[in-house]
Design a protein around this motif. Structure first.
Motif, short mmCIF file in Angstrom:
data_model
loop_
_atom_site.label_atom_id
_atom_site.label_comp_id
_atom_site.label_asym_id
_atom_site.label_seq_id
_atom_site.Cartn_x
_atom_site.Cartn_y
_atom_site.Cartn_z
N PRO A 135 0.79 -1.24 0.00
CA PRO A 135 0.00 0.00 0.00
C PRO A 135 0.83 1.29 0.00
O PRO A 135 0.51 2.23 -0.74
CB PRO A 135 -0.85 -0.12 1.28
CG PRO A 135 -0.99 -1.58 1.50
CD PRO A 135 0.33 -2.14 1.09
N THR A 136 1.87 1.36 0.81
CA THR A 136 2.61 2.62 0.94
C THR A 136 3.30 3.00 -0.35
O THR A 136 3.18 4.14 -0.83
CB THR A 136 3.63 2.52 2.09
OG1 THR A 136 2.93 2.25 3.31
CG2 THR A 136 4.41 3.82 2.23
N ARG A 137 4.05 2.08 -0.93
CA ARG A 137 4.79 2.45 -2.15
C ARG A 137 3.85 2.68 -3.33
O ARG A 137 4.10 3.55 -4.17
CB ARG A 137 5.83 1.38 -2.50
CG ARG A 137 5.28 0.01 -2.82
CD ARG A 137 6.41 -0.95 -3.22
NE ARG A 137 5.91 -2.30 -3.44
CZ ARG A 137 5.81 -3.23 -2.50
NH1 ARG A 137 6.18 -2.94 -1.25
NH2 ARG A 137 5.35 -4.43 -2.78
N THR A 138 2.73 1.94 -3.39
CA THR A 138 1.78 2.13 -4.48
C THR A 138 1.08 3.48 -4.37
O THR A 138 0.95 4.21 -5.35
CB THR A 138 0.74 0.99 -4.50
OG1 THR A 138 1.41 -0.27 -4.50
CG2 THR A 138 -0.14 1.08 -5.73
N GLU A 139 0.63 3.82 -3.17
CA GLU A 139 -0.02 5.11 -2.97
C GLU A 139 0.95 6.26 -3.22
O GLU A 139 0.58 7.28 -3.82
CB GLU A 139 -0.59 5.19 -1.56
CG GLU A 139 -1.42 6.45 -1.31
CD GLU A 139 -2.06 6.45 0.06
OE1 GLU A 139 -3.14 7.04 0.20
OE2 GLU A 139 -1.47 5.88 1.00
N THR A 140 2.19 6.09 -2.78
CA THR A 140 3.20 7.12 -3.02
C THR A 140 3.40 7.36 -4.51
O THR A 140 3.47 8.51 -4.98
CB THR A 140 4.53 6.71 -2.36
OG1 THR A 140 4.34 6.58 -0.95
CG2 THR A 140 5.61 7.74 -2.63
N PHE A 160 -6.69 14.98 4.02
CA PHE A 160 -5.84 13.91 3.51
C PHE A 160 -5.96 12.73 4.47
O PHE A 160 -5.70 12.87 5.67
CB PHE A 160 -4.39 14.40 3.43
CG PHE A 160 -3.44 13.47 2.73
CD1 PHE A 160 -3.85 12.65 1.69
CD2 PHE A 160 -2.09 13.43 3.10
CE1 PHE A 160 -2.95 11.81 1.04
CE2 PHE A 160 -1.19 12.60 2.46
CZ PHE A 160 -1.62 11.79 1.43
N PHE A 161 -6.38 11.59 3.92
CA PHE A 161 -6.56 10.38 4.74
C PHE A 161 -5.94 9.21 3.99
O PHE A 161 -6.63 8.40 3.38
CB PHE A 161 -8.05 10.16 4.99
CG PHE A 161 -8.35 9.20 6.13
CD1 PHE A 161 -7.57 9.17 7.28
CD2 PHE A 161 -9.44 8.36 6.05
CE1 PHE A 161 -7.88 8.31 8.32
CE2 PHE A 161 -9.77 7.49 7.08
CZ PHE A 161 -8.98 7.47 8.23
N PRO A 162 -4.61 9.10 4.05
CA PRO A 162 -3.91 8.11 3.23
C PRO A 162 -3.80 6.76 3.93
O PRO A 162 -4.24 6.57 5.07
CB PRO A 162 -2.52 8.73 3.07
CG PRO A 162 -2.31 9.46 4.36
CD PRO A 162 -3.67 10.00 4.75
N GLY A 163 -3.19 5.81 3.21
CA GLY A 163 -2.81 4.54 3.81
C GLY A 163 -3.90 3.52 3.97
O GLY A 163 -3.70 2.50 4.61
N SER A 164 -5.09 3.78 3.45
CA SER A 164 -6.24 2.89 3.62
C SER A 164 -6.63 2.69 5.07
O SER A 164 -7.16 1.64 5.45
CB SER A 164 -5.97 1.53 2.96
OG SER A 164 -7.17 0.81 2.78
N THR A 165 -6.39 3.70 5.91
CA THR A 165 -6.82 3.61 7.30
C THR A 165 -8.33 3.46 7.40
O THR A 165 -8.84 2.88 8.37
CB THR A 165 -6.35 4.86 8.07
OG1 THR A 165 -4.94 4.99 7.90
CG2 THR A 165 -6.66 4.75 9.54
N ILE A 166 -9.06 3.97 6.42
CA ILE A 166 -10.52 3.82 6.43
C ILE A 166 -10.91 2.35 6.49
O ILE A 166 -11.98 2.00 7.01
CB ILE A 166 -11.15 4.52 5.20
CG1 ILE A 166 -12.67 4.65 5.38
CG2 ILE A 166 -10.80 3.79 3.91
CD1 ILE A 166 -13.10 5.50 6.55
N GLY A 167 -10.04 1.46 6.01
CA GLY A 167 -10.33 0.03 6.05
C GLY A 167 -10.38 -0.56 7.44
O GLY A 167 -10.88 -1.67 7.63
N ASN A 168 -9.86 0.17 8.44
CA ASN A 168 -9.90 -0.33 9.82
C ASN A 168 -11.29 -0.22 10.44
O ASN A 168 -11.51 -0.72 11.55
CB ASN A 168 -8.91 0.43 10.70
CG ASN A 168 -7.46 0.19 10.33
OD1 ASN A 168 -6.62 1.05 10.52
ND2 ASN A 168 -7.14 -0.98 9.79
#
Length: 317
Positions: free
Chosen positions: A52-57, A149-157
């Motif tokens: 997730p991190t490198r792809t989102e970056t 800004f809400f990165p990292g797929s934290t919404i998935g938690n």
């Protein structure tokens, strides 16, 4: 042994005691992030298995021009769950934000990362807010519209209802004419997902087990951490990865003066990470008061980057 008055427990203590009292023991994932937990998560983001991190970056870098147009050039940037803010410079630069407001529950870690960012961007006003973004927050007052800004797929938690409520609260916090740049992980090969949450080096296992160390340290716990194992399991019907701490023996322990028992094979459920198809992400946006403006993914459809507008607003930034 530490005896703790339950009337004076903080949110962490209350959540732990309540969670350990459930038939399926569970502790909310937001309590992973003490200082050590935050450091371990940053290690996770650099693992080869953790895409997730490198792809989102990469998506933030490739679509910088579109972000400037759609997310709002020259706006104040508010980041929910900022952590080390490693992706933030890409968005700060793209939209030329004059002010940056990072929000995080881990105060010491937040202040360190905010100081580092201020040194890198001396012309940007950095105003860190220590707090839990799942609860009521009061931000400094700004002129002009804001971009979240809400990165990292934290919404998935968050479960679907809780995710909707959280995104509605972001809408209220950010105000009129708001924009939200949000990362949302996609449904994909379960093996890829399970590997991302159970890496070969054991960093994710250490991250999960650190929650027990935190309980022992902050709440006078007597948990035998070595008697637990990390587990990550994909549930296709629910569309989520679950992380658990598995007891490998019968045991009793105390936390904040209260006694608990677990049998071998019983687990403490510590995290859900829901994955979304693009259609499900659009439904989530509209159900929570946002209107999708843009969606980008990588060639392998591993991760999605979205830009949403507050639903009552015009489509332009």
């Amino acid at each position: 042994m530490l005896e703790t008055d339950t009337d004076v427990l903080d949110d962490f203590g209350e959540a732990v005691l309540n969670g350990l009292s459930l038939p399926q023991k569970a502790i909310p994932a937001r309590y992973f992030y003490d200082r050590r937990g935050s450091e371990l998560f940053e290690e996770i983001t650099r693992l080869p298995e953790y895409y997730p991190t490198r792809t989102e970056t990469d998506l933030l870098r490739v679509h910088a021009g579109d972000l400037a147009r759609l997310a709002g050039y020259g706006r104040t940037l508010v980041e929910f769950g900022a952590g080390s803010a490693t992706k933030t410079p890409l968005l700060l630069t793209a939209i030329a934000a004059p002010t940056y407001v990072p929000i995080d529950i881990s105060g010491e870690f937040l202040n360190d990362s905010a100081a580092a960012l201020k040194k890198r961007y001396p012309t940007v006003q950095v105003l860190p807010v220590i707090g839990d973004f799942t609860k009521s927050l009061v931000l400094p007052r700004f002129s002009g519209p804001l971009t979240g800004f809400f990165p990292g797929s934290t919404i998935g938690n968050f479960g679907h209802r809780a995710a909707t409520d959280l995104l509605r609260s972001f809408r209220a916090i950010l105000g009129e004419n708001a924009r939200l740049v949000i990362g949302i992980d996609t449904r994909k090969n379960p093996r890829l997902l399970e590997t991302a949450y159970d890496d070969a080096c054991g960093v994710t296992a250490a991250f999960n087990l650190n929650l027990l160390h935190r309980i022992n340290r902050e709440l006078g716990g007597t948990i035998a951490v070595d008697a637990f194992e990390h587990r990550a399991v994909w549930h296709d019907g629910l569309g989520r990865i679950e992380m658990h701490l598995l007891a490998n023996m019968d045991m009793t322990f105390r936390v904040a003066g209260q006694r608990f028992s677990m049998r071998a094979g019983e687990t403490i459920h510590t995290e859900n990470s829901y994955k979304y198809t693009p259609e499900e992400a659009r439904l989530l946006a509209r159900a929570s008061g946002w209107e999708p403006l843009a969606f980008w993914t990588d060639p392998h459809n591993c991760f999605g980057l979205h830009v949403w507008a507050a639903a009552d607003d015009e489509a332009g930034p």
